[in-house]
Design a protein around this motif. Sequence first.
Motif, PDB file in Angstrom:
ATOM      1  N   GLY A 104      33.397  33.773  16.827  1.00 19.63           N
ATOM      2  CA  GLY A 104      34.326  33.204  15.836  1.00 19.63           C
ATOM      3  C   GLY A 104      35.743  33.177  16.362  1.00 19.63           C
ATOM      4  N   ARG A 105      36.669  33.705  15.550  1.00 22.28           N
ATOM      5  CA  ARG A 105      38.095  33.631  15.895  1.00 22.28           C
ATOM      6  C   ARG A 105      38.501  34.551  17.045  1.00 22.28           C
ATOM      7  N   THR A 106      37.581  35.421  17.473  1.00 19.04           N
ATOM      8  CA  THR A 106      37.954  36.325  18.578  1.00 19.04           C
ATOM      9  C   THR A 106      37.950  35.592  19.925  1.00 19.04           C
ATOM     10  N   LEU A 107      37.249  34.436  19.986  1.00 18.83           N
ATOM     11  CA  LEU A 107      37.157  33.690  21.239  1.00 18.83           C
ATOM     12  C   LEU A 107      38.560  33.258  21.705  1.00 18.83           C
ATOM     13  N   GLY A 108      38.880  33.603  22.951  1.00 13.08           N
ATOM     14  CA  GLY A 108      40.212  33.262  23.480  1.00 13.08           C
ATOM     15  C   GLY A 108      41.262  34.284  23.074  1.00 13.08           C
ATOM     16  N   ARG A 109      40.900  35.211  22.221  1.00 18.36           N
ATOM     17  CA  ARG A 109      41.841  36.285  21.847  1.00 18.36           C
ATOM     18  C   ARG A 109      41.349  37.596  22.452  1.00 18.36           C
ATOM     19  N   THR A 110      40.355  38.231  21.785  1.00 17.38           N
ATOM     20  CA  THR A 110      39.840  39.491  22.351  1.00 17.38           C
ATOM     21  C   THR A 110      38.502  39.279  23.058  1.00 17.38           C
ATOM     22  N   LEU A 111      38.065  38.043  23.185  1.00 19.13           N
ATOM     23  CA  LEU A 111      36.802  37.776  23.890  1.00 19.13           C
ATOM     24  C   LEU A 111      36.914  36.537  24.778  1.00 19.13           C
ATOM     25  N   GLU A 112      36.463  36.688  26.015  1.00 22.35           N
ATOM     26  CA  GLU A 112      36.371  35.533  26.931  1.00 22.35           C
ATOM     27  C   GLU A 112      34.976  35.524  27.520  1.00 22.35           C
ATOM     28  N   ILE A 113      34.461  34.315  27.722  1.00 23.09           N
ATOM     29  CA  ILE A 113      33.101  34.205  28.274  1.00 23.09           C
ATOM     30  C   ILE A 113      33.184  33.835  29.753  1.00 23.09           C
ATOM     31  N   LYS A 114      32.413  34.546  30.579  1.00 23.03           N
ATOM     32  CA  LYS A 114      32.427  34.281  32.023  1.00 23.03           C
ATOM     33  C   LYS A 114      31.004  34.251  32.567  1.00 23.03           C
ATOM     34  N   LYS A 115      30.886  33.628  33.740  1.00 25.98           N
ATOM     35  CA  LYS A 115      29.560  33.532  34.371  1.00 25.98           C
ATOM     36  C   LYS A 115      29.317  34.752  35.260  1.00 25.98           C
ATOM     37  N   LEU A 116      28.159  35.337  35.151  1.00 26.43           N
ATOM     38  CA  LEU A 116      27.784  36.444  36.046  1.00 26.43           C
ATOM     39  C   LEU A 116      26.266  36.582  36.065  1.00 26.43           C
ATOM     40  N   ASP A 117      25.723  36.504  37.283  1.00 23.66           N
ATOM     41  CA  ASP A 117      24.280  36.716  37.474  1.00 23.66           C
ATOM     42  C   ASP A 117      24.123  38.048  38.202  1.00 23.66           C
ATOM     43  N   VAL A 118      23.451  39.009  37.587  1.00 25.02           N
ATOM     44  CA  VAL A 118      23.375  40.349  38.198  1.00 25.02           C
ATOM     45  C   VAL A 118      22.512  40.364  39.464  1.00 25.02           C
ATOM     46  N   CYS A 119      21.779  39.271  39.698  1.00 19.61           N
ATOM     47  CA  CYS A 119      20.959  39.195  40.917  1.00 19.61           C
ATOM     48  C   CYS A 119      21.701  38.511  42.059  1.00 19.61           C
ATOM     49  N   ASP A 120      22.992  38.206  41.853  1.00 21.40           N
ATOM     50  CA  ASP A 120      23.744  37.455  42.857  1.00 21.40           C
ATOM     51  C   ASP A 120      25.097  38.145  43.099  1.00 21.40           C
ATOM     52  N   GLU A 121      25.200  38.789  44.275  1.00 23.19           N
ATOM     53  CA  GLU A 121      26.427  39.559  44.577  1.00 23.19           C
ATOM     54  C   GLU A 121      27.691  38.699  44.530  1.00 23.19           C
ATOM     55  N   ASP A 122      27.575  37.445  45.038  1.00 19.16           N
ATOM     56  CA  ASP A 122      28.762  36.562  45.059  1.00 19.16           C
ATOM     57  C   ASP A 122      29.239  36.267  43.644  1.00 19.16           C
ATOM     58  N   SER A 123      28.273  36.082  42.753  1.00 18.74           N
ATOM     59  CA  SER A 123      28.626  35.771  41.358  1.00 18.74           C
ATOM     60  C   SER A 123      29.320  36.975  40.698  1.00 18.74           C
ATOM     61  N   ILE A 124      28.886  38.185  41.032  1.00 14.25           N
ATOM     62  CA  ILE A 124      29.518  39.393  40.465  1.00 14.25           C
ATOM     63  C   ILE A 124      30.950  39.509  40.991  1.00 14.25           C
ATOM     64  N   LYS A 125      31.077  39.301  42.321  1.00 22.69           N
ATOM     65  CA  LYS A 125      32.414  39.426  42.932  1.00 22.69           C
ATOM     66  C   LYS A 125      33.372  38.377  42.351  1.00 22.69           C
ATOM     67  N   ALA A 126      32.882  37.135  42.236  1.00 24.88           N
ATOM     68  CA  ALA A 126      33.740  36.059  41.711  1.00 24.88           C
ATOM     69  C   ALA A 126      34.198  36.400  40.289  1.00 24.88           C
ATOM     70  N   CYS A 127      33.310  36.946  39.499  1.00 24.72           N
ATOM     71  CA  CYS A 127      33.667  37.282  38.117  1.00 24.72           C
ATOM     72  C   CYS A 127      34.715  38.402  38.096  1.00 24.72           C
ATOM     73  N   VAL A 128      34.471  39.466  38.862  1.00 26.65           N
ATOM     74  CA  VAL A 128      35.418  40.600  38.852  1.00 26.65           C
ATOM     75  C   VAL A 128      36.772  40.164  39.434  1.00 26.65           C
ATOM     76  N   ASP A 129      36.735  39.342  40.518  1.00 25.06           N
ATOM     77  CA  ASP A 129      37.988  38.847  41.108  1.00 25.06           C
ATOM     78  C   ASP A 129      38.809  38.042  40.103  1.00 25.06           C
ATOM     79  N   SER A 130      38.132  37.419  39.134  1.00 24.03           N
ATOM     80  CA  SER A 130      38.855  36.555  38.179  1.00 24.03           C
ATOM     81  C   SER A 130      39.543  37.362  37.059  1.00 24.03           C
ATOM     82  N   LEU A 131      39.283  38.668  37.007  1.00 25.25           N
ATOM     83  CA  LEU A 131      39.894  39.486  35.942  1.00 25.25           C
ATOM     84  C   LEU A 131      41.288  39.942  36.364  1.00 25.25           C
ATOM     85  N   PRO A 132      42.221  40.079  35.403  1.00 25.79           N
ATOM     86  CA  PRO A 132      43.556  40.565  35.762  1.00 25.79           C
ATOM     87  C   PRO A 132      43.455  41.903  36.499  1.00 25.79           C
ATOM     88  N   GLU A 133      44.018  41.943  37.692  1.00 31.67           N
ATOM     89  CA  GLU A 133      44.013  43.130  38.582  1.00 31.67           C
ATOM     90  C   GLU A 133      42.611  43.654  38.867  1.00 31.67           C
TER      91      GLU A 133
END
Length: 317
Positions: free
Chosen positions: A51-80
Motif C-alpha cells: 500500500g502506501r508504504t511503497l517508496g516510503r518504508t518499503l522498496e522492492i528489489k531483485k535478488l536470486d539466492v542461487c545467484d551470487e552476482d544477483s546478491i552482490k548487485a542487490c547489496v551494492d545498490s543499498l545506501p552504504e
Amino acid sequence: MNQKVVLITGCSSGIGLSLAARIAKDEKKRFMVYATMRNLNKAEPLIEAAGRTLGRTLEIKKLDVCDEDSIKACVDSLPERRVDILISNAGMGLIGPIECQSIDEMKTVMDTNFFGLVRLLKEILPDMKKRKKGHIVVISSVMGIQGILFNDVYAASKFAVEGFCESLAIQALRFNLNISLIEPGPVLTEFERKVYEEGLKIDLSKADKATADMFTNVYLKNYSQIFETLGQSPDDIAEHTLKIITMENPPFRHQTNTLYTPMTTLKYADPNGDLPIDTFYKMVFEHDKVFNASLNFLKLLRWRSRKSFTLEKDKSN
Ligand SMILES: NC(=O)C1=CN([C@@H]2O[C@H](COP(=O)(O)OP(=O)(O)OC[C@H]3O[C@@H](n4cnc5c(N)ncnc54)[C@H](OP(=O)(O)O)[C@@H]3O)[C@@H](O)[C@H]2O)C=CC1
Ligand SMILES: CC1=C(/C=C/C(C)=C/C=C/C(C)=C/C=O)C(C)(C)CCC1
C-alpha cells in the motif's frame, strides 16, 4: 530518523510477503525494508499488500539466492551497502520417496534452502562484522530440529541451516551480532500448495508398492488436514518475527507454534533419539484412532493457543 535497514529474501508470496508488508507498516516507522524476489514480474501481490508504504518504508528489489552476482548487485545498490537486519526467508519444499526424486531436484533444494543462506552471508556478514552490529534472522522450520515422514531432503536442508547457524552463532557473539532461527510448523502459503501439487504428480513407479501406498494413503491423504489443523497464517509468522527483531536480546531459536513444541522437545528428552521416532511412528502407523484423537486434541489446543496469542498481543499494545 535512525531507521534500521531490513533486507528480506523471497517476498513474492507467503511468509516473505507478509513479513515485508508488516515490518514496513511498523507504526513507529523503525524500519526501511528492502523486499527482494528473484522474479520482479511477481511483485504485484506485494505492491498491493505494501500500500502506501511503497517508496516510503518499503522498496522492492531483485535478488536470486542461487545467484551470487544477483546478491552482490542487490547489496551494492543499498545506501552504504548497509543491512542491519537480514531475514533469510527464500526457500522451497520437496516431498516424496527418495527413489522417485532425482539428485538434481535434491540439489536444487539444498542450493536454495542452505547455500542460498550461505551466499547471502558471504556478501553481508563481513560488513556486519566491521560495524559490530547486525541481526541475522533465518526462517528455518520445525523440520530444522526434527525430520518428518517423506520430507527427507527438505528436513536435511533445514538441519544444514541449523547446524551452520549454531556454529556461526558462537563466532558472531565476538562481533556483537545476533543470529535467530525462526521455526514455524506448517504455514498456509504457496509452499503448501506447490508441495502438494508436485506430490500428486510424482511418478511412484520407481518406489515399491508399500512405499508408494504409504506416501499416497498416509502422507498425501492427511496432508491438507494437518495443514488446516496445525497451520498458521503467514501473518502470524510475521508478527512473531517482528517481535524477535525488536527484542534487545533476541533468542537463538524461536518456535512460532506452541502446538508443535511437545514433539520437538521429545528429541531432548531421550539422548538415544528413539523417543521422537517411536512416537511419530505410533502417531502415523499404529492406530488411526490415536491419530484422529490427536488431531481433535490439536484442534482444541489450537483454539486455546490462538486465544492466548491474541491476549499476549493485546498486552503488548
Ligand atoms: N509453509 C510452511 O509450512 C513453512 C515454510 N517454512 C519456510 O518459510 C520460508 C518461506 O516459505 P513460504 O512463504 O511458506 O513459501 P512460498 O512458496 O509462499 O514462498 C517462498 C518464497 O521463496 C522464493 N524463492 C524460491 N527460490 C528462490 C531463489 N532462488 N531466490 C529467491 N527467492 C526464491 C519464492 O519465489 P518464487 O515465487 O519466485 O518461487 C517465494 O517468494 C521457506 O524458507 C520455507 O522453508 C518453514 C516452515 C513451514
Ligand atoms: C501430513 C502428515 C504428517 C505431518 C506433516 C507435517 C507436520 C508437515 C509439516 C510441514 C512443515 C513444517 C513444512 C515446512 O517447513 C504426519 C504427522 C507425518 C502424518 C502423516 C501425514
